[in-house]
Design an enzyme around this catalytic site. Structure first.
Site, PDB file in Angstrom:
ATOM      1  CE1 TYR A  16      -3.231  -2.960   0.523  1.00  0.00           C
ATOM      2  CE2 TYR A  16      -2.223  -3.266   2.672  1.00  0.00           C
ATOM      3  CZ  TYR A  16      -3.058  -3.704   1.671  1.00  0.00           C
ATOM      4  OH  TYR A  16      -3.722  -4.890   1.814  1.00  0.00           O
ATOM      5  CE1 TYR A 144      -8.283  -5.907   2.121  1.00  0.00           C
ATOM      6  CE2 TYR A 144      -7.751  -7.335   3.979  1.00  0.00           C
ATOM      7  CZ  TYR A 144      -7.400  -6.760   2.767  1.00  0.00           C
ATOM      8  OH  TYR A 144      -6.202  -7.069   2.191  1.00  0.00           O
ATOM      9  CG  ASP A 245     -11.995 -13.444   6.391  1.00  0.00           C
ATOM     10  OD1 ASP A 245     -11.072 -13.871   7.103  1.00  0.00           O
ATOM     11  OD2 ASP A 245     -11.833 -12.569   5.520  1.00  0.00           O
ATOM     12  CE  LYS A 274      -4.515 -10.225   8.849  1.00  0.00           C
ATOM     13  NZ  LYS A 274      -3.329  -9.694   8.187  1.00  0.00           N
TER      14      LYS A 274
END
Length: 424
Positions: A16, A144, A245, A274
């Site tokens: 990003y 997201y 998710d 993660k």
């Protein structure tokens, strides 16, 4: 600027970040416990656990040893036609730890890929039932789910990071984001827009995909468990699959081992990533029910059409096993509870500041929302001077520290946030 950082700025593309005006990068030389050590000598308390992964901190002896031991046996073998003990042990642990009914495990490379796998599972499931009309997904706004193409299609289409790609993405159906906050009285009107959309579109919907309880990178919004419970009921009623998710929320971050437990529900498909390896290397898992697994493999082609080259990497599986062992044997619940209480006490002080709109806390997640977007480069300079590492985005300054953070270290983080906004 030293030669290494100059090369980095000119040739290496960070997440990003603009190639024209890149954000500053700080070179790390060591990390241990909750601390990141910079080449320039600073010792920083990591407030975001390396994007929510390093839940046990850095350089953990048990996780280190797991990698060493597995390397001495073999670092990798293909997963097609071969298997190995680290993968078997890991999948057994995941089935035992996750909500009931999730009995099949597909190992992948990253969280975003696990979402791709989940979406592909849902599409293939219905196609193999002879129902090719079910080819779309529904999801709440402000979500997201990752940066790959199918995952992008279910991220918020307006406020998300992927609006530039709208014309290239599959067009999905978006419901209004849940509005009832986690700690407020449930408002029955909150679920009505989703139910209305399901009534109209259920015949073309393969699945509802949602981040349980916390919408993370889409706005760090924390919503009421009843909304998730009603999502499960509506999916049953309208015959669509439920994908949860939990890439960001899994493994204790919200105060429950999995955020689904706040609503006492089990999805048809669950995405994990993660913190799965304790922040050591990339690994993800997509779990599904036996019904989904059997349904995907009925008829042609008879197999699930996905196979990452590094699927089931033994090193990643070995360190994931060690991380899950630490979770099962340490005091993560007490640690997360203590973090939550301290975040509520200390971050709430930010509400008195003119720059602040809202403060939200759940488990080891603390969020301060500001009136306007922060200057990331400038505020990070401030944080480094304060001895902390915090990575804001947009209007959100959040902390999701390692569970081993002490109260003194956590106060460094909250004080740094307060002082940054007090000066703005």
């Amino acid at each position: 600027m030293n030669n290494n950082l100059e090369f980095d700025q000119q040739h290496i593309w960070h997440p990003y970040t603009s190639a024209i005006t890149p954000l500053p990068c700080y070179q790390v030389v060591k990390a241990e416990g909750v601390h990141i050590h910079l080449a320039t000598g600073e010792k920083l308390v990591d407030g975001v656990a390396s994007w929510w992964t390093a839940i046990h901190g850095y350089n953990h002896p048990k996780l280190n040893q797991a990698v060493i031991d597995q390397t001495q046996a073999f670092a990798h073998v293909m997963f097609g036609g071969l298997t190995h003990q680290p993968a078997i042990d890991l999948c057994r642990k995941l089935i035992d730890m996750t909500p009931s009914g999730l009995d099949r495990v597909f190992l992948a490379d990253s969280g975003s890929v696990s979402v791709e796998v989940a979406m592909k599972m849902a599409l293939q499931y219905w196609a193999c039932q002879g129902n090719d009309k079910k080819h779309k997904f529904i999801t709440p706004r402000n979500g997201y789910h990752g940066d790959t193409f199918a995952a992008m299609s279910v991220c918020d289409p307006i406020n998300g990071m992927h609006s530039l790609f709208t014309k290239a993405l599959s067009q999905q159906i978006f419901a209004p984001a849940p509005q009832t906050r986690f700690d407020k009285q449930w408002n029955e009107d909150d679920i009505s827009p989703l139910e209305d959309l399901l009534k109209v579109h259920h015949h073309e919907l393969a699945a509802l995909i949602i981040e349980p309880i916390v919408q993370n990178a889409g706005g760090m919004r924390i919503y009421h468990p009843e909304y998730l419970k009603r999502c499960r009921q509506l999916c049953n009623e309208y015959n669509i699959l439920l994908i949860c998710d939990e890439i960001a929320t899994g493994f204790g971050r919200t105060g429950k081992l999995f955020a689904c437990e706040h609503a006492d529900i089990s999805p048809d498909i669950l995405c994990l990533g993660k913190a799965l390896t304790g922040g050591y290397m990339s690994l993800a898992a997509t779990l599904c029910s036996e019904d989904v697994a059997q349904g995907v493999c009925q008829g042609e082609p008879g197999v699930f059409m996905h196979g990452p080259t590094f699927m089931g990497n033994p090193l990643a599986c070995a360190v994931a096993n060690a991380s899950l062992d630490v979770i099962q044997t340490n005091q993560w619940q007490a640690q997360v509870s203590a973090i939550e209480q301290q975040l509520k006490q200390e971050l709430t002080l930010c509400l008195a500041l003119d720059a602040v709109v809202d403060v939200r806390v759940l488990g080891a997640i603390g969020v301060v929302e500001t009136q306007s977007a922060v200057d990331v480069a400038e505020i990070q300079k401030h944080f480094i001077r304060q001895g902390v590492w915090i990575r804001p985005f947009g209007k959100l300054i959040y902390i999701m520290p390692p569970y081993i953070v002490t109260s003194e270290q956590l106060s460094l983080l909250t004080t740094a946030i307060y002082s940054a906004l007090d000066a703005s």
